[in-house]
Design an enzyme around this catalytic site. Structure first.
Site, short mmCIF file in Angstrom:
data_model
loop_
_atom_site.label_atom_id
_atom_site.label_comp_id
_atom_site.label_asym_id
_atom_site.label_seq_id
_atom_site.Cartn_x
_atom_site.Cartn_y
_atom_site.Cartn_z
N GLY A 24 0.79 -1.22 0.00
CA GLY A 24 0.00 0.00 0.00
C GLY A 24 0.82 1.27 0.00
O GLY A 24 0.28 2.36 0.18
N SER A 25 2.13 1.18 -0.23
CA SER A 25 2.95 2.40 -0.20
C SER A 25 2.97 3.10 -1.56
O SER A 25 3.62 4.12 -1.71
CB SER A 25 4.37 2.06 0.23
OG SER A 25 4.96 1.17 -0.69
N GLY A 26 2.28 2.54 -2.54
CA GLY A 26 2.20 3.22 -3.83
C GLY A 26 3.15 2.67 -4.88
O GLY A 26 3.28 3.25 -5.95
N LYS A 27 3.80 1.53 -4.59
CA LYS A 27 4.74 0.95 -5.56
C LYS A 27 4.03 0.61 -6.86
O LYS A 27 4.47 0.98 -7.94
CB LYS A 27 5.36 -0.35 -5.00
CG LYS A 27 6.02 -0.20 -3.65
CD LYS A 27 6.70 -1.48 -3.23
CE LYS A 27 5.78 -2.66 -3.03
NZ LYS A 27 4.98 -2.68 -1.83
N SER A 28 2.91 -0.11 -6.72
CA SER A 28 2.21 -0.53 -7.94
C SER A 28 1.64 0.67 -8.69
O SER A 28 1.67 0.70 -9.91
CB SER A 28 1.09 -1.51 -7.59
OG SER A 28 1.65 -2.65 -6.98
N GLU B 182 6.30 -7.94 -8.58
CA GLU B 182 6.49 -9.19 -7.84
C GLU B 182 6.76 -10.40 -8.73
O GLU B 182 6.04 -11.39 -8.67
CB GLU B 182 5.25 -9.48 -6.98
CG GLU B 182 5.01 -8.49 -5.87
CD GLU B 182 6.00 -8.63 -4.72
OE1 GLU B 182 6.79 -9.59 -4.72
OE2 GLU B 182 5.98 -7.75 -3.85
#
Lengths: 248, 270, 248
Positions: free
Chosen positions: B40-44, B159
């Site tokens: 949920g840190s915005g990587k995607s 991933e």
């Protein structure tokens, strides 16, 4: 106490290779966290499903606290609950309360008791003020918590985690173990974890290792470590490898 | 100097809330780029922004100095890329991307076979097999080969290691590190330790901010402080005493052991 | 904005699910069938919005979601508006109000109804089918699960779509009319994923003691409350009005 005695399981009876499990016998007690390890297709998931009562062995007997789980599932009192890898594929209810209640409805628990147990369990897992929250509003961590709560509400005497940490970020992995370990100690509940992550090994006390449908190791983790050189199927974790090299 | 993908004052938002703010920095060729952070840190979201699918952002993404035009210039895979299979043979699966880009018919098969070979899969053995007959690790490689066969300059992977066993992860990470010599490879991962080399490039997203590290800096910070990033415990424990050394080894037992031996003999000489 | 259940506690939420369902059905029927004049219809739409506001529904979300059907609204307006002798505004507006009314009534209903209530309603509606040996509760559960997994599946489809476009698939360009063959890269993976998900969900449900035709109890009980009587009467009045204005 879980006892498997000469348990075999196969999906169809045509060939030797269709064996998922071949005459597997072991017993494990609630006192320690049991790790079930092995590669893909080794039979470790089949063992978990047998203990949870989802499938019936073709030969041999499975007994959990003296009962056969396959015949016992769905009756009052629950033997072994299982929590799968992907939270999204096992939450049945559309709100937190509905999902918590689902298992109790199946067990035929009466209305008043159900109300109490849903509220109690939700509070215990920090979901107390989210009873009416739709599940797709929950974060990944909250979803996993709900999965655990939804199984715990059925008051199983054993709980099985099927690859619980493989989808988590490393902080959440640490967190999972920080939650589960005291949990196992405080409640009278046996914990079995199916995992193939090397990082999880350090948390296990007893190990059951499977390879190609056979039980190839059964004992405390220290013994596995001592005899690790002889086990060809086992990929030695870096942590152990390093210690060995440094000792030499 | 090969072209770089540059982020200029990039702020990515999701549902009106900024998830990663004021990112400045660049992803380049020659070394793998890792994108790490909590769930949920915005990587995607950042990955999708680069791909042009996520449009809630401000700032700029530049490629070779001009605004990056994603269409046709990137490949993108998510967790379990083998779920994208829809053909009945490995060959068709890999050729699909070339066919859709209207490559000359006589070039398609040789190029697909060559590419498959690069991913360690002999075409003679795999080309006509059904994708679902393969083992987990082979499936993953076919899927990644099929997604990257058009050889776009930018390769985005979310991933790629998830669900593989330790050996499979190691092998695949090695291939992606190789791929990074000719492409800008950006990998979102919870297992940076499998890829990490001292010169890897890392963008760490936390609390809405992004910080850039070299592989070496990242390892050093993680060794000193587990709160920074939880790398495998054994690595941090073994290297704790050496955190001031000039360069830390990658996260595997052999490298760490020879590193410690070297450091010790060095200390003895002094 | 997506229309789905939003937790709340006004009188609209508290209605008995049967009354709620019937009222919604009657309203939909009313807006699609009534033979009233334009002003009366606009008045009833305003009344509907008034009640929704009184019930503290998130009206802005609901109004914003109208943009999803603007295309339909325009088409209906044009089709209704063009009569033999040119364009007339009144019939065009009438047609649009009908669509809006149906949309808003259904939207309000879905906003105030958690799945458990939808399920209860469906189950009651399906109950007569039991005479023919059809399992009402299972059918209702199927519907609930379909709704539960809708957001999950939608994001799944979105991911597959993006990845295939990155591979060169031309899914967007043909749009509505692209041929079936061009959609294969989207449809086959989506279907495969749905099957995998379904299997995992079935396993998880069984593991929590679910058996088809098992004797299940209920977490929710729905009584008749203070507002149910006027709401029931309202449904009766609207139904009568519909029949009267249309057929008499």
């Amino acid at each position: 106490m879980i006892i498997l005695d000469k348990v075999s399981f196969r999906y169809n009876e045509k060939s030797e290779t269709s064996f998922k499990l071949k005459e597997v016998s072991f017993s494990c007690s609630k006192a320690s966290i049991t790790g079930v390890i092995g590669g893909n297709g080794s039979g470790k998931s089949t063992v978990a499903r047998l203990i949870a009562g989802m499938i019936e062995p073709q030969s041999g007997t499975v007994s959990v606290d003296g009962f056969a789980p396959f015949n016992h599932i769905g009756r009052c009192g629950f033997l072994a609950g299982i929590i799968f890898q992907t939270p999204d594929n096992q939450i049945v209810g559309t709100t937190v309360a509905e999902d918590l209640a689902f298992g109790l409805e199946n067990l035929g628990v009466n209305y008043d008791e159900m109300q109490v147990r849903v509220r109690e369990t939700a509070a215990r897992f920090g979901l107390g003020n989210m009873l009416a929250t739709p599940v797709h509003y929950l974060s990944g961590g909250q979803k996993q918590l709900l999965c655990i709560a939804s199984v715990m509400i059925m008051q199983p005497s054993w709980i099985i985690f099927d690859e619980p940490t493989s989808h988590l970020d490393p902080w959440a992995r640490d967190n999972f173990w920080q939650t589960v370990k005291p949990f196992a100690r405080e409640h009278d509940i046996g914990v079995m974890v199916v995992s193939q992550l090397a990082e999880d090994l350090q948390h296990f006390e007893q190990i059951l290792a499977f390879n190609a449908g056979s039980l190839v190791f059964n004992g405390p983790i220290a013994d596995l470590r001592a005899s690790v050189e002889q086990l060809q199927w086992f990929r030695i974790p870096d942590a152990w490898k390093l210690e060995k090299i440094l000792e030499a | 100097m090969s072209p770089q993908l540059e982020l200029k004052n990039l702020t990515v938002s999701y549902g009106g809330k900024p998830v990663a703010q004021k990112l400045n920095g660049s992803f380049g060729c020659g070394r793998i780029n890792l994108l790490v952070g909590r769930a949920g840190s915005g990587k995607s979201s950042l990955l999708l922004t680069i791909a042009g699918f996520h449009t809630e952002f401000s700032g700029q993404i530049l490629y070779d100095g001009a605004v990056f035009q994603p269409a046709g210039n990137f490949s993108l895979t998510f967790q379990d890329p083998e779920s994208l299979f829809f053909n009945t043979s490995v060959g068709d699966e890999v050729e699909y991307s070339l066919r859709m880009r209207e490559l000359a018919e006589n070039e398609i098969t040789p190029r697909a076979q060559q590419w498959l070979q690069r991913w360690g899969l002999e075409p003679e053995k795999f080309y006509s097999r059904h994708p679902f007959e393969l083992s987990g690790g082979e499936k993953r490689r076919v899927a990644l080969a099929a997604c990257t066969v058009a050889m776009p300059p930018v390769i985005l992977l979310d991933e790629p290691l998830a669900g593989l066993d330790a050996n499979g992860q190691k092998a695949l990470a090695e291939m992606l590190n190789q791929l990074a010599h000719e492409h800008i490879v950006i990998v979102v991962t919870h297992e940076p330790e499998v890829f990490l080399h001292p010169d890897s490039n890392i963008l760490f997203l936390r609390e809405g901010q992004g910080s850039w590290f070299s592989g070496d800096d990242f390892l050093r910070q993680a060794v000193c402080n587990r709160e920074f990033y939880p790398l495998p415990r054994w690595y941090c424990q073994a290297l704790g005493p050496f955190s001031t050394a000039s360069s830390l080894p990658p996260v595997n037992a052999e490298a760490v052991a020879s590193f410690i031996a070297r450091e010790k003999s060095h200390a003895d000489k002094l | 904005m997506q229309i789905s259940y939003k937790p709340g506690s006004s009188f609209l939420y508290g209605l008995n699910p049967l009354i709620k369902g019937v009222l919604c059905f009657v309203l939909i029927m009313f807006f699609s069938l009534n033979g009233l004049q334009l002003t009366a219809m606009a008045g009833s739409l305003a009344a509907l919005l008034f009640f929704a506001a009184l019930g503290r529904l998130p009206l802005t979300d609901l109004v914003l979601s109208i943009k999803r059907i603007w295309f339909l609204l325009v088409i209906v307006g044009l089709v209704q508006g063009f009569r033999g002798n040119g364009f007339e505004l009144a019939p065009a507006l009438e047609g649009m109000i009908r669509i809006l009314g149906v949309f808003i009534a259904a939207g309000c209903y879905l906003t105030v109804s958690p799945q458990s209530e939808l399920m209860f309603f469906w189950e009651t509606v399906f109950r007569p089918l039991r005479l023919f040996g059809l399992p009402a509760r299972e059918l209702a559960l199927v519907m609930v699960i379909a709704v539960r997994f809708l957001p999950v599946m939608l994001s799944e489809i979105d991911r597959i779509r993006m990845a295939q476009i990155a591979r060169g698939a031309r899914l967007g360009k043909g749009g509505f009319f692209s041929s079936a063959a061009a959609l294969m890269p989207l449809m086959i993976p989506t279907l495969a994923q749905a099957i995998i998900r379904g299997e995992e969900l079935a396993e998880a449900m069984e593991a929590r003691g679910y058996r088809v035709s098992g004797n299940r109890t209920r977490y929710y009980r729905f009584g008749i409350g203070f507002f149910d009587v006027p709401a029931g009467l309202l449904a009766l009045v609207v139904a009568t009005l519909t029949v009267w204005s249309r057929f008499l």
